[in-house]
Motif scaffolding. Sequence first.
Motif, PDB file in Angstrom:
ATOM      1  N   CYS A   1      15.801 -19.335 -10.863  1.00  0.00           N
ATOM      2  CA  CYS A   1      16.592 -19.610 -12.059  1.00  0.00           C
ATOM      3  C   CYS A   1      17.210 -18.307 -12.554  1.00  0.00           C
ATOM      4  O   CYS A   1      16.521 -17.297 -12.690  1.00  0.00           O
ATOM      5  N   ARG A   2      18.497 -18.352 -12.805  1.00  0.00           N
ATOM      6  CA  ARG A   2      19.206 -17.162 -13.278  1.00  0.00           C
ATOM      7  C   ARG A   2      18.695 -16.709 -14.639  1.00  0.00           C
ATOM      8  O   ARG A   2      18.720 -15.533 -14.959  1.00  0.00           O
ATOM      9  N   ASN A   3      18.176 -17.619 -15.442  1.00  0.00           N
ATOM     10  CA  ASN A   3      17.755 -17.282 -16.798  1.00  0.00           C
ATOM     11  C   ASN A   3      16.306 -16.814 -16.877  1.00  0.00           C
ATOM     12  O   ASN A   3      16.023 -15.794 -17.492  1.00  0.00           O
TER      13      ASN A   3
ATOM     14  N   HIS B   1      16.490 -26.872 -16.062  1.00  0.00           N
ATOM     15  CA  HIS B   1      17.551 -27.334 -15.174  1.00  0.00           C
ATOM     16  C   HIS B   1      17.294 -28.793 -14.763  1.00  0.00           C
ATOM     17  O   HIS B   1      18.199 -29.628 -14.820  1.00  0.00           O
TER      18      HIS B   1
ATOM     19  N   LYS C   1      24.467 -27.317 -21.078  1.00  0.00           N
ATOM     20  CA  LYS C   1      24.085 -25.920 -21.296  1.00  0.00           C
ATOM     21  C   LYS C   1      22.857 -25.556 -20.458  1.00  0.00           C
ATOM     22  O   LYS C   1      22.811 -24.502 -19.827  1.00  0.00           O
TER      23      LYS C   1
ATOM     24  N   THR D   1      31.026 -23.254 -15.891  1.00  0.00           N
ATOM     25  CA  THR D   1      30.821 -21.901 -15.362  1.00  0.00           C
ATOM     26  C   THR D   1      32.127 -21.134 -15.328  1.00  0.00           C
ATOM     27  O   THR D   1      32.171 -19.941 -15.622  1.00  0.00           O
TER      28      THR D   1
ATOM     29  N   THR E   1      23.806 -25.284 -16.777  1.00  0.00           N
ATOM     30  CA  THR E   1      24.679 -24.132 -16.539  1.00  0.00           C
ATOM     31  C   THR E   1      23.919 -22.808 -16.669  1.00  0.00           C
ATOM     32  O   THR E   1      24.019 -21.944 -15.804  1.00  0.00           O
ATOM     33  N   VAL E   2      23.161 -22.651 -17.729  1.00  0.00           N
ATOM     34  CA  VAL E   2      22.427 -21.404 -17.974  1.00  0.00           C
ATOM     35  C   VAL E   2      21.291 -21.226 -16.967  1.00  0.00           C
ATOM     36  O   VAL E   2      21.008 -20.116 -16.545  1.00  0.00           O
ATOM     37  N   HIS E   3      20.678 -22.316 -16.563  1.00  0.00           N
ATOM     38  CA  HIS E   3      19.541 -22.259 -15.648  1.00  0.00           C
ATOM     39  C   HIS E   3      19.967 -22.571 -14.213  1.00  0.00           C
ATOM     40  O   HIS E   3      19.274 -23.278 -13.482  1.00  0.00           O
TER      41      HIS E   3
ATOM     42  N   GLN F   1      33.061 -19.596 -18.718  1.00  0.00           N
ATOM     43  CA  GLN F   1      32.279 -18.483 -19.248  1.00  0.00           C
ATOM     44  C   GLN F   1      32.957 -17.159 -18.904  1.00  0.00           C
ATOM     45  O   GLN F   1      33.482 -17.006 -17.808  1.00  0.00           O
TER      46      GLN F   1
END
Length: 84
Positions: free
Chosen positions: A43-45, A55, A27, A80, A30-32, A83
């Motif tokens: 970072c996307r988050n 990450h 997680k 990914t 994937t999220v970061h 999602q």
Amino acid sequence: MDSIDDILGELPLPPYVTAEDVTFAVKAVTVHAAEQWPDGPRCRNDRAPHPCRLHRWGRRVLMERGLSQREIESLVAEQTARQP
């Protein structure tokens, strides 16, 4: 590294990497994930310079569990794609 990373340092690895830790690590990775910005990947988050602390932690946990870089990339791509 971001200046906050200099102050806080790396997140510690768990003493024993469990299946739950692996779930959290997937997680985190994937999220970061990286997102391209004019000043470079972020970072996307949390918009920290990529790779951010979470990450990096996720990758270290997965590597500690025995996954190779290629396996980690495959796992991230699979997650990914799932999602919405």
